[in-house]
Design a protein around this motif. Structure first.
Motif, PDB file in Angstrom:
ATOM      1  N   ILE A  18      12.914  -8.106   0.527  1.00  0.00           N
ATOM      2  CA  ILE A  18      11.805  -7.159   0.660  1.00  0.00           C
ATOM      3  C   ILE A  18      10.787  -7.559  -0.401  1.00  0.00           C
ATOM      4  N   VAL A  19       9.551  -7.790   0.004  1.00  0.00           N
ATOM      5  CA  VAL A  19       8.513  -8.054  -0.986  1.00  0.00           C
ATOM      6  C   VAL A  19       7.469  -6.952  -0.826  1.00  0.00           C
ATOM      7  N   ALA A  20       7.348  -6.147  -1.870  1.00  0.00           N
ATOM      8  CA  ALA A  20       6.444  -4.996  -1.801  1.00  0.00           C
ATOM      9  C   ALA A  20       5.506  -5.024  -3.004  1.00  0.00           C
ATOM     10  N   ASP A  21       4.320  -4.469  -2.828  1.00  0.00           N
ATOM     11  CA  ASP A  21       3.485  -4.302  -4.021  1.00  0.00           C
ATOM     12  C   ASP A  21       3.869  -2.966  -4.669  1.00  0.00           C
ATOM     13  N   LYS A  22       3.341  -2.755  -5.870  1.00  0.00           N
ATOM     14  CA  LYS A  22       3.735  -1.560  -6.627  1.00  0.00           C
ATOM     15  C   LYS A  22       3.490  -0.278  -5.840  1.00  0.00           C
ATOM     16  N   ALA A  23       2.372  -0.266  -5.111  1.00  0.00           N
ATOM     17  CA  ALA A  23       2.021   0.950  -4.379  1.00  0.00           C
ATOM     18  C   ALA A  23       3.068   1.259  -3.320  1.00  0.00           C
ATOM     19  N   ALA A  24       3.511   0.245  -2.583  1.00  0.00           N
ATOM     20  CA  ALA A  24       4.512   0.469  -1.517  1.00  0.00           C
ATOM     21  C   ALA A  24       5.885   0.729  -2.112  1.00  0.00           C
ATOM     22  N   ALA A  25       6.100   0.228  -3.327  1.00  0.00           N
ATOM     23  CA  ALA A  25       7.427   0.372  -3.953  1.00  0.00           C
ATOM     24  C   ALA A  25       7.525   1.625  -4.825  1.00  0.00           C
ATOM     25  N   LYS A  26       6.480   2.443  -4.770  1.00  0.00           N
ATOM     26  CA  LYS A  26       6.371   3.635  -5.614  1.00  0.00           C
ATOM     27  C   LYS A  26       7.633   4.493  -5.676  1.00  0.00           C
ATOM     28  N   TYR A  27       8.334   4.654  -4.567  1.00  0.00           N
ATOM     29  CA  TYR A  27       9.519   5.541  -4.561  1.00  0.00           C
ATOM     30  C   TYR A  27      10.841   4.797  -4.620  1.00  0.00           C
ATOM     31  N   LEU A  28      10.782   3.486  -4.865  1.00  0.00           N
ATOM     32  CA  LEU A  28      12.061   2.744  -4.841  1.00  0.00           C
ATOM     33  C   LEU A  28      12.751   2.832  -6.200  1.00  0.00           C
ATOM     34  N   GLY A  39       0.808  -1.222   0.000  1.00  0.00           N
ATOM     35  CA  GLY A  39       0.000   0.000   0.000  1.00  0.00           C
ATOM     36  C   GLY A  39       0.837   1.265   0.000  1.00  0.00           C
ATOM     37  N   GLU A  40       0.225   2.306  -0.575  1.00  0.00           N
ATOM     38  CA  GLU A  40       0.902   3.591  -0.726  1.00  0.00           C
ATOM     39  C   GLU A  40       1.331   4.192   0.610  1.00  0.00           C
ATOM     40  N   GLY A  41       0.566   3.873   1.636  1.00  0.00           N
ATOM     41  CA  GLY A  41       0.867   4.410   2.965  1.00  0.00           C
ATOM     42  C   GLY A  41       2.253   4.010   3.452  1.00  0.00           C
ATOM     43  N   LYS A  42       2.808   2.951   2.905  1.00  0.00           N
ATOM     44  CA  LYS A  42       4.129   2.491   3.358  1.00  0.00           C
ATOM     45  C   LYS A  42       5.243   2.951   2.404  1.00  0.00           C
ATOM     46  N   ALA A  43       4.883   3.638   1.304  1.00  0.00           N
ATOM     47  CA  ALA A  43       5.864   3.946   0.258  1.00  0.00           C
ATOM     48  C   ALA A  43       7.021   4.814   0.761  1.00  0.00           C
ATOM     49  N   GLN A  44       6.697   5.902   1.433  1.00  0.00           N
ATOM     50  CA  GLN A  44       7.766   6.814   1.871  1.00  0.00           C
ATOM     51  C   GLN A  44       8.662   6.161   2.919  1.00  0.00           C
ATOM     52  N   ILE A  45       8.039   5.471   3.882  1.00  0.00           N
ATOM     53  CA  ILE A  45       8.850   4.889   4.960  1.00  0.00           C
ATOM     54  C   ILE A  45       9.706   3.738   4.424  1.00  0.00           C
ATOM     55  N   LEU A  46       9.203   3.044   3.415  1.00  0.00           N
ATOM     56  CA  LEU A  46       9.993   1.958   2.826  1.00  0.00           C
ATOM     57  C   LEU A  46      11.221   2.542   2.138  1.00  0.00           C
ATOM     58  N   LYS A  47      11.024   3.625   1.425  1.00  0.00           N
ATOM     59  CA  LYS A  47      12.156   4.286   0.758  1.00  0.00           C
ATOM     60  C   LYS A  47      13.164   4.788   1.811  1.00  0.00           C
ATOM     61  N   ASP A  48      12.664   5.452   2.837  1.00  0.00           N
ATOM     62  CA  ASP A  48      13.561   5.971   3.879  1.00  0.00           C
ATOM     63  C   ASP A  48      14.338   4.833   4.541  1.00  0.00           C
ATOM     64  N   SER A  49      13.654   3.704   4.742  1.00  0.00           N
ATOM     65  CA  SER A  49      14.290   2.581   5.434  1.00  0.00           C
ATOM     66  C   SER A  49      15.384   1.943   4.592  1.00  0.00           C
ATOM     67  N   LEU A  50      15.142   1.825   3.300  1.00  0.00           N
ATOM     68  CA  LEU A  50      16.094   1.099   2.457  1.00  0.00           C
ATOM     69  C   LEU A  50      17.173   1.980   1.860  1.00  0.00           C
ATOM     70  N   PHE A  51      16.844   3.252   1.643  1.00  0.00           N
ATOM     71  CA  PHE A  51      17.792   4.138   0.957  1.00  0.00           C
ATOM     72  C   PHE A  51      18.222   5.329   1.797  1.00  0.00           C
ATOM     73  N   GLY A  52      17.573   5.531   2.924  1.00  0.00           N
ATOM     74  CA  GLY A  52      17.899   6.703   3.742  1.00  0.00           C
ATOM     75  C   GLY A  52      19.048   6.413   4.695  1.00  0.00           C
ATOM     76  N   LYS A  53      19.228   7.369   5.602  1.00  0.00           N
ATOM     77  CA  LYS A  53      20.275   7.256   6.609  1.00  0.00           C
ATOM     78  C   LYS A  53      19.914   6.120   7.586  1.00  0.00           C
ATOM     79  N   ILE A  54      20.913   5.403   8.030  1.00  0.00           N
ATOM     80  CA  ILE A  54      20.665   4.365   9.042  1.00  0.00           C
ATOM     81  C   ILE A  54      20.581   5.064  10.390  1.00  0.00           C
TER      82      ILE A  54
END
Ligand code: GLP
Length: 244
Positions: free
Chosen positions: A234-244, A202-217
Motif C-alpha cells: 500500500i503506498v499512501a500519502d499522509k492525507a490518505a494514511a491519516k487514520y492508519l 488525499g483525505e477523501g480516501k482516508a476513511q475507506i483505506l482504514k476500513d479496507s485494511l483494518f475493518g471487517k472483510i
C-alpha cells in the motif's frame, strides 16, 4: 491486519508516485517478460509519469511485458477519449513503447459483454499477473467491483454505483455522459495476481483505506478482501494514511 500488507506512508502525492514507481519498476526488472496489471483513475498518473521518466533514461524496459488492464466502461469505443483503452495509450503505453499486441483490456465495443468477460478472464488467468496496480474508489471499489452482497469472482459485467458515476463525472462534460456499466476483472481475478500495489492519495480516501485494511472483510468494502492476499504493497500519502 494481515502482516503480508506492507504500508508505505509518503509525505505527499509526488513522493507517493516515486515510491510506487520504484516498487513497480523493481517487479518489472525482476520479470521483464512477465504480465503486469494496470489501473486507470487519477491516482496512478504520477507513478506513470515516473515510469515514463525511467524508460527515457533507459532504466526500465517495458517492450516485452504484457499489460492487462482492470476494467473498461461499457459500451464505449476504444477511440473515445473517455475510454480506458484511450487513457492507457495516452498516459502510459504509447510513451513506453509497449507494442499494441501486448496491451489487453476488456473490449468496450464487444457485441456481447458477458462473452467478452469470459474471454478476458481466460486471458488473465493464463497470463498469471506478477503485480497488479490498484487505485481505490471512494466506496472501496477495486477495478469496478462495487460494494455488493458477495465478492464477484471472475471478470464480470457490472452496473456502476451512483457515487462512482458521480465521482467519475469529473472526467466527462456532464453526469449523463458517464457510462452506467462496465466490464471489470473480478475480485478473484485480482486476487490471483502474485502481488498487489494499491495507491491511495488525499483525505477523501482516508476513511475507506482504514476500513479496507483494518475493518471487517466484507464485500460491502470490496478492497477489504486484500487482507486475505499474501503480498500487498500500500503506498499512501499522509492525507490518505491519516487514520492508519
Ligand atoms: C475508477 C477506476 C478504479 C479507480 C477509481 C479511483 O472508478 N475504475 O480502478 O481505482 O476510479 O480513481 P481515482 O484514482 O481517480 O480516485
Amino acid at each position: 491486519m494481515n502482516s503480508n500488507i506492507k504500508i508505505f506512508v509518503e509525505d505527499d502525492y509526488n513522493t507517493l508516485s516515486k515510491k510506487a514507481a520504484e516498487i513497480f519498476a523493481c517487479a518489472v526488472n525482476r520479470k521483464p517478460e512477465g504480465s503486469f496489471g494496470f489501473a486507470t483513475g487519477s491516482t496512478p498518473l504520477g507513478m506513470y509519469d515516473e515510469l515514463k521518466g525511467m524508460v527515457k533514461k533507459s532504466e526500465l524496459n517495458f517492450t516485452k511485458i504484457n499489460a492487462y488492464n482492470l476494467d473498461e466502461y461499457y459500451p464505449i469505443k476504444g477511440s473515445d477519449n473517455q475510454s480506458y483503452k484511450y487513457f492507457m495509450a495516452a498516459n502510459l503505453f504509447d510513451e513506453i513503447n509497449l507494442p499494441k499486441e501486448n496491451r489487453f483490456i476488456p473490449n468496450g465495443e464487444a457485441p456481447d459483454p458477458i462473452k467478452e468477460c469470459v474471454e478476458y478472464e481466460e486471458k488473465v488467468t493464463k497470463a498469471s499477473i506478477e503485480m497488479q496496480i490498484l487505485g481505490i474508489g471512494n466506496n472501496g471499489h477495486i477495478g469496478f467491483n462495487e460494494p455488493a452482497d458477495y465478492f464477484a469472482g471472475a471478470t464480470n459485467y457490472v452496473e456502476l454505483a451512483e457515487n462512482t458515476i458521480e465521482a467519475n463525472a469529473r472526467f466527462f462534460e456532464k453526469l449523463e455522459d458517464v457510462p452506467r456499466f462496465a466490464l471489470t476483472m473480478g475480485i478473484h481475478s485480482i486476487m490471483m495476481a502474485k502481488s498487489i500495489l494499491l495507491l491511495a492519495s488525499g483525505e477523501g480516501k482516508a476513511q475507506i483505506l482504514k476500513d479496507s485494511l483494518f475493518g471487517k472483510i466484507t464485500p460491502k468494502v470490496p478492497a477489504s478482501v486484500l487482507q486475505l492476499h499474501c503480498d500487498v504493497f500500500i503506498v499512501a500519502d499522509k492525507a490518505a494514511a491519516k487514520y492508519l
